[in-house]
Scaffold this active site. Structure first.
Site, PDB file in Angstrom:
ATOM      1  N   ARG A   1       0.935  -0.860  -0.091  1.00  0.00           N
ATOM      2  CA  ARG A   1       0.166  -0.112  -0.660  1.00  0.00           C
ATOM      3  C   ARG A   1       0.916   1.113   0.513  1.00  0.00           C
ATOM      4  NH1 ARG A   1      -1.210  -4.151   3.346  1.00  0.00           N
ATOM      5  NH2 ARG A   1      -3.269  -4.652   3.034  1.00  0.00           N
TER       6      ARG A   1
ATOM      7  N   HIS B   1      -4.254   2.857  -5.318  1.00  0.00           N
ATOM      8  CA  HIS B   1      -4.063   1.762  -5.059  1.00  0.00           C
ATOM      9  C   HIS B   1      -4.111   0.864  -6.381  1.00  0.00           C
ATOM     10  CE1 HIS B   1      -5.162  -0.481  -1.054  1.00  0.00           C
ATOM     11  NE2 HIS B   1      -6.108  -1.100  -1.747  1.00  0.00           N
TER      12      HIS B   1
ATOM     13  N   ARG C   1      -1.367  -1.810  -7.058  1.00  0.00           N
ATOM     14  CA  ARG C   1      -1.942  -3.338  -6.376  1.00  0.00           C
ATOM     15  C   ARG C   1      -3.250  -4.128  -6.794  1.00  0.00           C
ATOM     16  NH1 ARG C   1      -1.626  -4.868  -0.233  1.00  0.00           N
ATOM     17  NH2 ARG C   1      -3.428  -5.565   0.120  1.00  0.00           N
TER      18      ARG C   1
ATOM     19  N   TRP D   1      -2.961  -9.632   1.885  1.00  0.00           N
ATOM     20  CA  TRP D   1      -4.173  -9.671   2.396  1.00  0.00           C
ATOM     21  C   TRP D   1      -5.036 -11.612   2.700  1.00  0.00           C
ATOM     22  CZ3 TRP D   1      -3.119  -9.141  -3.330  1.00  0.00           C
ATOM     23  CH2 TRP D   1      -3.708  -7.697  -3.926  1.00  0.00           C
TER      24      TRP D   1
ATOM     25  N   TYR E   1     -10.291  -7.738  -6.597  1.00  0.00           N
ATOM     26  CA  TYR E   1     -10.258  -6.776  -6.841  1.00  0.00           C
ATOM     27  C   TYR E   1     -10.362  -7.596  -8.671  1.00  0.00           C
ATOM     28  CZ  TYR E   1      -8.456  -4.078  -3.132  1.00  0.00           C
ATOM     29  OH  TYR E   1      -8.430  -3.624  -2.475  1.00  0.00           O
TER      30      TYR E   1
END
Length: 343
Positions: free
Chosen positions: A170, A288, A291, A314, A323
């Protein structure tokens, strides 16, 4: 009537006992047990709920299940998303638990309210927002444009985007990296010692290895900027208009500065037409994006969900699945069955 506790955004009714007040004060003193972002979110929710209670003649703390139901319904009528409303409920419950009280969120009344809000949102077409993916092909195009640039800012930004994509960290985690967190393998590739992430807070930390290409771009930035010998300095620092690095060990780059790196990249190699607006935003690359793009690229290449989860730290598969939900959706089991079985 309510009062602030030691200038914090926590409030107690005038009838609250000393024991509860002491418990809340201890909670404030122990705020370092939570991430800075969680604490900021908690304070923000407390301010919003407190103003609502004042305006509607309700008791803010402790809040009853009926008042929490009405507050959550008010958030919905004010246009808040279902995920935001769920966050408000969770943080208000967190405050009550840490005050030694029964969480109002455990009430069936609040449970039904949240369920109704979520159902209404889904039926009305609300979808979870997602950053526009910054993919490996985008990084490759940008690399062709900015590699060897005489503009130090572009050298820095290219190194940053390589790290963002390569590590799936992040932006706040990338911002905290220092020069001293770097070590190298025998062939010169860079290893990063990441002290902690949003989901990994342990003394062992996290080790991230960079590809040879990303290692090269980061090395170029360190050498040209003069950061290589500044082990205590943050890995990414501001660049002055005079084309020199403003080496800083006091504070990392701000979130707006990091978001601007993605904005400049979009202007350089992004599509001519902005992405379709998603929940009022996400029309270009944002913090983001690398990522999301890296996760989708890995999924397209056939890497498993556990492998991608490990790279992106995660903890829940459903978070990652948001995602990659559109990646190779046409290759699902039922589609395969129909394609092979239909005559």
């Amino acid at each position: 009537m309510t009062k602030p506790i030691q200038n914090q955004s926590f409030f107690l009714s005038s009838t609250a006992g000393d024991a509860m007040r002491t418990t809340l004060e201890e909670f404030v003193e122990d705020k370092d047990a939570f991430s800075p972002n969680t604490w900021r979110q908690l304070l923000s929710v407390m301010r919003i709920c407190y103003r609502w209670a004042e305006e509607h003649g309700r008791t803010f703390f402790p809040i009853s299940p009926a008042d929490l139901r009405d507050y959550l319904s008010w958030l919905q009528s004010s246009g808040r998303s279902s995920s935001t409303i769920a966050s408000h409920a969770a943080l208000i419950s967190m405050l009550h638990r840490n005050a030694g009280l029964v969480s109002p969120g455990t009430s069936p009344l609040v449970f039904r309210t949240l369920k109704k809000i979520n159902r209404s949102a889904v039926v009305s077409g609300e979808r979870t927002g997602q950053a526009v993916p910054f993919r490996l092909s985008d990084l490759s195009r940008l690399d062709a444009r900015w590699a060897g640039s005489d503009r130090l800012q572009q050298v820095r930004d290219l190194a940053f985007l390589h790290l963002a994509y390569n590590t799936l960290l992040r932006v706040s985690e990338l911002a905290r990296l220092r020069v001293g967190d770097i070590s190298r393998t025998e062939d010169g590739r860079i290893i990063l010692d990441v002290a902690w992430t949003k989901t990994i807070v342990q003394t062992g930390g996290l080790i991230k290895a960079l590809s040879s290409h990303s290692s090269q771009r980061l090395t170029e930035w360190l050498m040209i900027s003069g950061l290589a010998a500044e082990t205590d300095a943050y890995l990414f620092c501001p660049v002055h208009r005079s084309n020199s690095a403003r080496i800083n060990s006091a504070r990392p780059l701000t979130l707006p500065a990091l978001e601007n790196i993605f904005l400049q990249a979009w202007r350089e190699v992004g599509p001519a037409t902005p992405a379709k607006k998603n929940k009022g935003r996400y029309q270009g690359w944002s913090g983001h994006s690398a990522r999301v793009g890296a996760a989708q690229d890995m999924a397209r290449q056939g890497y498993s969900v556990p492998q991608i989860m490990q790279e992106g730290t995660w903890k829940k598969p459903e978070t990652l699945m948001r995602y990659i939900r559109n990646v190779d959706a046409h290759k699902g089991a039922m589609v395969d069955f129909m394609e092979n079985g239909f005559n």
